[in-house]
Design an enzyme around this catalytic site. Structure first.
Site, mmCIF file in Angstrom:
data_model
loop_
_atom_site.group_PDB
_atom_site.id
_atom_site.type_symbol
_atom_site.label_atom_id
_atom_site.label_comp_id
_atom_site.label_asym_id
_atom_site.label_seq_id
_atom_site.Cartn_x
_atom_site.Cartn_y
_atom_site.Cartn_z
ATOM 1 N N GLU A 1 0.831 -1.197 0.000
ATOM 2 C CA GLU A 1 0.000 0.000 0.000
ATOM 3 C C GLU A 1 0.870 1.253 0.000
ATOM 4 O OE1 GLU A 1 -3.121 -0.305 2.908
ATOM 5 O OE2 GLU A 1 -3.479 -2.404 2.428
ATOM 6 N N HIS B 1 -16.877 -11.040 6.942
ATOM 7 C CA HIS B 1 -15.644 -10.295 7.153
ATOM 8 C C HIS B 1 -14.880 -10.883 8.326
ATOM 9 C CE1 HIS B 1 -13.178 -6.668 8.440
ATOM 10 N NE2 HIS B 1 -12.762 -6.960 7.222
ATOM 11 N N HIS B 2 -13.591 -11.180 8.094
ATOM 12 C CA HIS B 2 -12.686 -11.673 9.135
ATOM 13 C C HIS B 2 -11.469 -10.763 9.195
ATOM 14 C CE1 HIS B 2 -14.221 -16.129 8.719
ATOM 15 N NE2 HIS B 2 -15.066 -15.347 9.367
ATOM 16 N N GLU B 3 -11.463 -9.800 10.086
ATOM 17 C CA GLU B 3 -10.242 -9.037 10.350
ATOM 18 C C GLU B 3 -9.456 -9.768 11.424
ATOM 19 O OE1 GLU B 3 -7.120 -7.242 10.441
ATOM 20 O OE2 GLU B 3 -8.543 -6.304 9.034
ATOM 21 N N HIS C 1 -7.198 -9.112 2.252
ATOM 22 C CA HIS C 1 -6.601 -7.779 2.238
ATOM 23 C C HIS C 1 -5.332 -7.803 3.081
ATOM 24 C CE1 HIS C 1 -9.892 -5.019 0.566
ATOM 25 N NE2 HIS C 1 -10.108 -6.254 0.131
ATOM 26 N N GLU C 2 -4.430 -6.863 2.779
ATOM 27 C CA GLU C 2 -3.056 -6.914 3.309
ATOM 28 C C GLU C 2 -2.435 -8.276 2.987
ATOM 29 O OE1 GLU C 2 -5.554 -4.101 4.889
ATOM 30 O OE2 GLU C 2 -5.670 -6.134 5.696
ATOM 31 N N GLU D 1 -6.552 -7.514 -2.153
ATOM 32 C CA GLU D 1 -6.191 -6.097 -2.131
ATOM 33 C C GLU D 1 -4.738 -6.001 -2.598
ATOM 34 O OE1 GLU D 1 -6.724 -2.431 1.033
ATOM 35 O OE2 GLU D 1 -5.623 -4.210 1.614
ATOM 36 N N GLU E 1 -9.940 3.304 -0.254
ATOM 37 C CA GLU E 1 -9.962 3.759 1.138
ATOM 38 C C GLU E 1 -8.945 4.873 1.380
ATOM 39 O OE1 GLU E 1 -9.126 -0.077 2.825
ATOM 40 O OE2 GLU E 1 -7.137 0.541 3.481
#
Length: 719
Positions: free
Chosen positions: A187, A425-427, A495-496, A514, A520
């Site tokens: 990013e 969603h799993h953060e 993501h990440e 991502e 964002e």
């Protein structure tokens, strides 16, 4: 000494031709060999060689008889085998022709059929008695090179790799579209510069939430160069399995050298049990930059699918309880403390937990009204209060327990009643052991509820400490997660992540990722913070070439001063937001804005919502139409199984006017083309929503002329 350097020393082209007149596997003596490999169409020739004073392995590449990669060395730096870089003895040299053919359940094309020629040099290192092969594969649109280590004699059962010595030497000083070779995050901004001007270490920043770790002047892959003769090369890797990701160290003598991502928990960057193959080091080759967008080399070199049935996943657009948190309207956590305003220095007073049942149903109604297939709901599960706390985040998240104001079963029931799929969603807060411990239970919950897609996140520095997002440990975790999720009929959008390297062919439930600065980063609204006007035009020729990208476009309310203060803007035109759906390929595409932002003051939907309602995300074929490295791209795609086409274009920091042939349409048919393009007064900061919508009849004999404003673009439907 490289070929270019020999020429500079007054060698003639005749000598050059003699040097490479060897046929496949012909060798001058017992310890010298050159395998000549030719692409099926004859345009590419690769010479894989062993020889020279140091008995080194090397390769060189020609296109249409012209040198495009100078003599470049190959090798491995190991811990205890004596250094596998030179002094080799030849055991065998061979080559053969083959073909790869496969269907894709989703993607930029429906099927692939490609021929290739593969060659191999099997060598021995006399110091350690180690044996390994260098394998090269040549397609019409690029090459791959990798190492194979078979089982060894004696007690050698594994290889500890300290680094690689795979090099790429280029003729001249090419233009490079690049991002920094960060071990922890993709990013970062990307740049367009001459090779001699690359400075990646300026992005090194170990103080951020996700540390930017750029210890060398190295660039990420994919990276694309335009040689002085106009040929475009993209450097990347395929089949990244049980091995660290690769960056490319910038060499002073106009080249690159592979630099593997480190691990501070051990001396070696990779510990590999024998036998094993390294990833392919790939070079995609095209005359035009835009043709790289349908180059299938990475998938061609990846293992075939391990999932027999993927029918439970449907490509779709999806909305999200998401953007409102970035605007500070709501919060991820139940108590309201995790307001993004806290990070931006804005005080908006009390906020509410966004992932509540009532709000979720509001979004579901919006999806059902606009043919949007899915809804992502972030912040539904417990743990968000402490997810950024260095002392707490290792074990904060519970992936099956909802906050008190969110009834997950009722939300899923209501969504299915309306024909909308829920996206889980799993953060993880980058706490990998905690997530792995809960994956079976979390995926089982999804399966029981009929939820087939999860967006996973890895914000923060990796736990266990000493590992990086792109090292061997995490490469294995991401890949194992695809395999685990498939057992529960779950598709994954991480993501990440680690960059895609062809996993979607092996695991078609690896649907997107991502791995770059998405929308964002535009939510701060500050001119010096948001993605700059050239940003997406750079990503098209870097990150987008790796595979599907969850860019999260579709922001219609581009003036966000009501949320971020005066003069706050997203930094693109509405035309770019629409064009991105076609240019950036992914089988799931987010309709990212708040539902109310798609409506006009009178309560009716914006006319451009007709484009969103009809948007496809799966394709039979892709037609790159026009583009320039780091400047702009225009692509047409045929909808999977339908007689419909979409055309999309995006521009960088300059206006771009282009005339496009519609000869990809079937001959003899008349279609209606509806275009949504930048208006004459469109400007990404001062007037971002000026949009013109026009329709006319077209055939394959027609052309389409269009002006894209800076950080602008267009989308068109042909049906």
């Amino acid at each position: 000494m490289g070929i270019t350097r020999l020429l500079q020393a007054s060698c003639t082209l005749a000598i050059l031709a003699i040097l490479f007149s060897l046929t496949a596997c012909e060798s001058g003596d017992d310890n010298t060999a050159t395998v000549e490999l030719t692409s099926p169409d004859g345009s590419l020739k690769l010479y894989l060689s062993l020889g020279g004073l140091s008995s080194r392995l090397s390769y060189s590449l020609f296109k249409d008889g012209e040198l495009i990669v100078d003599t470049s060395y190959l090798g491995i730096t190991d811990d205890d085998w004596g250094g596998l870089e030179d002094g080799f003895e030849l055991i065998d040299a061979s080559s053969y022709k083959g073909n790869v053919s496969y269907d894709l359940p989703w993607g930029e094309v429906a099927s692939v059929d490609a021929g290739y020629e593969e060659g191999k040099l099997l060598v021995r290192h006399p110091y350690s008695e180690a044996k390994f092969s260098v394998i090269a594969c040549v397609f019409d649109d690029g090459i791959g090179i990798r190492y194979h280590f078979p089982e060894q004699e004696g007690d050698k059962t594994r290889l500890e790799v300290l680094d690689e010595d795979t090099r790429i030497f280029l003729p001249g000083n090419p233009l490079v579209n690049w991002g920094p070779g960060d071990w922890n995050s993709y990013e970062n901004p990307t740049e367009l510069s001459l090779h001699s001007e690359i400075d990646a270490t300026k992005y090194d920043n170990r103080e951020e939430l996700i540390s930017r770790v750029v210890p060398h002047n190295a660039i990420m892959t994919p990276a694309t160069v335009r040689l002085e003769n106009g040929v475009h090369l993209t450097f990347h890797e395929a089949a990244l399995i049980d091995y660290p990701g690769m960056t490319l160290e910038v060499l002073d003598n106009l080249g690159f050298k592979s630099k593997l991502v480190d691990s501070h928990r051990r001396k070696a960057k990779a510990i590999c049990d024998l036998p094993f193959y390294t990833p392919w080091r790939t070079i995609q080759v095209e005359d035009r930059a835009v043709d790289l967008l349908d180059n299938m080399l990475i998938l061609n070199l990846s293992p075939p699918s391990e999932i027999e049935d993927i029918s439970w996943f449907e490509p779709m657009t999806y909305a999200g309880v998401w953007w409102e948190m970035f605007l500070g309207v709501g919060t991820w956590d139940y108590e309201g403390g995790q307001n993004v305003d806290n990070f931006l220095g804005v005080d908006r007073g009390a906020n509410r937990h966004a992932a509540n049942t009532e709000n979720a149903k509001r979004y579901i109604d919006f999806c059902a009204e606009n043919n949007i297939g899915g809804l992502l709901i972030e912040g539904w599960n417990t743990g968000w209060e402490d997810w950024l706390d260095p002392e707490q985040r290792a074990e904060v998240f519970d992936f099956v327990t909802s906050y008190p104001d969110y009834d997950i079963e009722e939300v899923v029931r209501y969504a299915h009643e309306k024909g909308v799929q829920i996206v889980m969603h799993h953060e993880t807060s980058a706490s990998v052991p905690q997530y792995e411990k809960q994956q079976d239970e979390a995926f089982a919950l999804m399966q029981n509820l009929g939820i087939h897609v999860v967006k996973s996140g890895y914000v923060g520095n990796i736990i266990p400490e000493g590992e990086y997002h792109h090292g061997q440990y995490m490469v294995n975790h991401y890949r194992n997660s695809f395999q685990k999720a498939a057992e529960y009929q779950v598709a994954v959008n991480p993501h990440e992540p680690i960059k895609p390297t062809g996993e979607r062919r092996t695991f078609p439930n690896a649907i997107s990722a991502e791995g770059a600065r998405g929308m964002e980063y535009a939510s701060s609204g500050r001119r010096d913070d948001v993605n700059q006007p050239q940003h997406l035009a750079h990503l098209v020729y870097t990150r987008c070439l790796a595979g599907p990208f969850d860019y999260t476009p579709g922001i219609f309310q581009l003036d966000i001063s009501d949320f971020r203060g005066s003069d706050a803007r997203v930094g693109t035109t509405l035309g770019l937001q629409l064009g991105a759906y076609v240019v950036v390929m992914a089988p799931i595409q987010m309709v990212a804005d708040l539902p109310e932002h798609y409506k006009l003051e009178d309560g009716s939907y914006h006319p451009a919502m007709s484009y969103i309602r009809n948007m496809a995300t799966n394709w039979d074929d892709t037609y790159p139409l026009a583009g320039e490295l780091g400047k702009y791209a225009v692509v047409a795609r045929k909808v999977r199984g339908e007689d419909r086409f979409f055309v999309g274009g995006i521009s960088g920091d300059e206006d771009q006017e282009t005339t496009l042939s519609l000869d990809f349409l079937p001959e003899g048919e008349t279609y209606t083309l509806t275009i949504y393009r930048d208006g004459p007064d469109a400007h990404y900061w001062d007037n971002p929503t000026d949009l013109v919508i026009e329709s006319r009849e077209v055939t394959s004999a027609d052309e389409l002329s269009v002006l894209m404003k800076a950080s602008g673009g267009f989308g068109a439907i042909i049906e």
